[in-house]
Design a protein around this motif. Sequence first.
Motif, PDB file in Angstrom:
ATOM      1  N   GLU A   1     -82.584  -4.808 -53.850  1.00  0.00           N
ATOM      2  CA  GLU A   1     -83.487  -3.989 -53.042  1.00  0.00           C
ATOM      3  C   GLU A   1     -84.882  -4.587 -52.926  1.00  0.00           C
ATOM      4  OE1 GLU A   1     -81.462  -2.959 -55.321  1.00  0.00           O
ATOM      5  OE2 GLU A   1     -80.148  -1.479 -54.403  1.00  0.00           O
TER       6      GLU A   1
ATOM      7  N   GLN B   1     -96.912   4.804 -53.511  1.00  0.00           N
ATOM      8  CA  GLN B   1     -95.913   5.794 -53.915  1.00  0.00           C
ATOM      9  C   GLN B   1     -94.679   5.724 -53.025  1.00  0.00           C
ATOM     10  OE1 GLN B   1     -98.267   9.396 -53.735  1.00  0.00           O
ATOM     11  NE2 GLN B   1     -98.724   9.327 -55.934  1.00  0.00           N
ATOM     12  N   ALA B   2     -94.883   5.538 -51.725  1.00  0.00           N
ATOM     13  CA  ALA B   2     -93.761   5.463 -50.795  1.00  0.00           C
ATOM     14  C   ALA B   2     -92.898   4.235 -51.080  1.00  0.00           C
ATOM     15  CB  ALA B   2     -94.274   5.434 -49.359  1.00  0.00           C
ATOM     16  N   ASP B   3     -93.542   3.093 -51.348  1.00  0.00           N
ATOM     17  CA  ASP B   3     -92.797   1.858 -51.607  1.00  0.00           C
ATOM     18  C   ASP B   3     -92.054   1.937 -52.936  1.00  0.00           C
ATOM     19  OD1 ASP B   3     -92.144  -0.806 -50.658  1.00  0.00           O
ATOM     20  OD2 ASP B   3     -93.317  -1.552 -52.360  1.00  0.00           O
ATOM     21  N   TRP B   4     -92.676   2.589 -53.917  1.00  0.00           N
ATOM     22  CA  TRP B   4     -92.022   2.750 -55.218  1.00  0.00           C
ATOM     23  C   TRP B   4     -90.725   3.534 -55.072  1.00  0.00           C
ATOM     24  CZ3 TRP B   4     -92.273   0.662 -59.879  1.00  0.00           C
ATOM     25  CH2 TRP B   4     -91.636   1.311 -60.937  1.00  0.00           C
ATOM     26  N   LYS B   5     -90.781   4.612 -54.326  1.00  0.00           N
ATOM     27  CA  LYS B   5     -89.587   5.444 -54.138  1.00  0.00           C
ATOM     28  C   LYS B   5     -88.528   4.735 -53.297  1.00  0.00           C
ATOM     29  CE  LYS B   5     -92.064   9.855 -54.469  1.00  0.00           C
ATOM     30  NZ  LYS B   5     -92.489  11.083 -53.733  1.00  0.00           N
ATOM     31  N   ALA B   6     -88.992   3.980 -52.319  1.00  0.00           N
ATOM     32  CA  ALA B   6     -88.060   3.351 -51.384  1.00  0.00           C
ATOM     33  C   ALA B   6     -87.337   2.153 -51.981  1.00  0.00           C
ATOM     34  CB  ALA B   6     -88.796   2.929 -50.113  1.00  0.00           C
ATOM     35  N   ARG B   7     -88.066   1.321 -52.756  1.00  0.00           N
ATOM     36  CA  ARG B   7     -87.412   0.101 -53.251  1.00  0.00           C
ATOM     37  C   ARG B   7     -88.041  -0.533 -54.481  1.00  0.00           C
ATOM     38  NH1 ARG B   7     -89.242  -4.981 -49.400  1.00  0.00           N
ATOM     39  NH2 ARG B   7     -91.337  -4.275 -48.870  1.00  0.00           N
ATOM     40  N   HIS B   8     -89.360  -0.419 -54.633  1.00  0.00           N
ATOM     41  CA  HIS B   8     -90.001  -1.246 -55.649  1.00  0.00           C
ATOM     42  C   HIS B   8     -89.580  -0.879 -57.072  1.00  0.00           C
ATOM     43  CE1 HIS B   8     -92.663  -4.214 -57.181  1.00  0.00           C
ATOM     44  NE2 HIS B   8     -93.533  -3.369 -57.697  1.00  0.00           N
ATOM     45  N   LYS B   9     -89.246   0.373 -57.328  1.00  0.00           N
ATOM     46  CA  LYS B   9     -88.834   0.758 -58.672  1.00  0.00           C
ATOM     47  C   LYS B   9     -87.544   0.059 -59.084  1.00  0.00           C
ATOM     48  CE  LYS B   9     -86.331   4.936 -57.203  1.00  0.00           C
ATOM     49  NZ  LYS B   9     -86.273   6.414 -57.320  1.00  0.00           N
TER      50      LYS B   9
ATOM     51  N   CYS C   1     -99.661  -3.145 -58.034  1.00  0.00           N
ATOM     52  CA  CYS C   1     -98.738  -2.345 -58.836  1.00  0.00           C
ATOM     53  C   CYS C   1     -99.135  -2.461 -60.302  1.00  0.00           C
ATOM     54  CB  CYS C   1     -97.313  -2.849 -58.627  1.00  0.00           C
ATOM     55  SG  CYS C   1     -96.101  -2.136 -59.781  1.00  0.00           S
TER      56      CYS C   1
END
Length: 251
Positions: free
Chosen positions: A139, A220-228, A205
């Motif tokens: 991802e 926050q949006a990127d973390w939820k979408a893929r970065h996590k 980050c």
Amino acid sequence: VNSLRLTAEQEVVPRVLLELRPPRGAAGAAQPRASAEELAALAASARERLGPDHWAAAASLLVLHYRARTPGTGGALDRFTVAAGVRFLGWLVSRKLPAPPASIVRTPVSIAIECAAWLSKQPMQAAKEGSGPSAPPLEDGRSLAARILGDFLLPLMEASGHTVASVAKTGEKVEELKHWLDSMHATCGACGTKLTASTGSGAACGRCKQVRYCGRACQQADWKARHKLGCLPATSSLADETTWNLLLGSK
């Protein structure tokens, strides 16, 4: 303990050396080679019995990186072969040896270029080329690619890269990766907004320190979408279990 270690070396090291340079038959034909599953089992055995710092455990990762690629793909990388290559690079970095001339470590340089290029293009490359059921796309490979470049490839090439720059377009490939890294650090990791003097350098980050954002909402949006799913903590080594699990999608 020493006797157990010696026994393990006597049993494992010859097998690793055999797979590094498989024998050929009398007519020069290659003998039947071990399967990817057998090579993975050998690497796991070397790591468990000899320890992750042993050279033979690292050598078994080289075998995996090059020989566990899916037949019929033209030698294309996947998550597993990239994981083996990245763990090998992590082992090499962890030695903390004086930087050798790039011409002496051409194989690690090649591995770094291959893995960083693959990671920097995920998941777009997988969507373009397709991905088998055993190797779903990663991802988010940004922080891993950035660490390969920052921890190993760029410092080495800056010191002595001129000696290998013309070999297999090594210099050109490294410049492309450096441009990708500079671009990643200069744009928001979510919306793509260029981070300028007016927008600030962006907030990095807090875990990987690599991907930057124009604001908290994007982060926050990127973390939820893929970065996590692909964020490698800055405190983690490329050789440790965190990196391995990120690449293989393990918990």
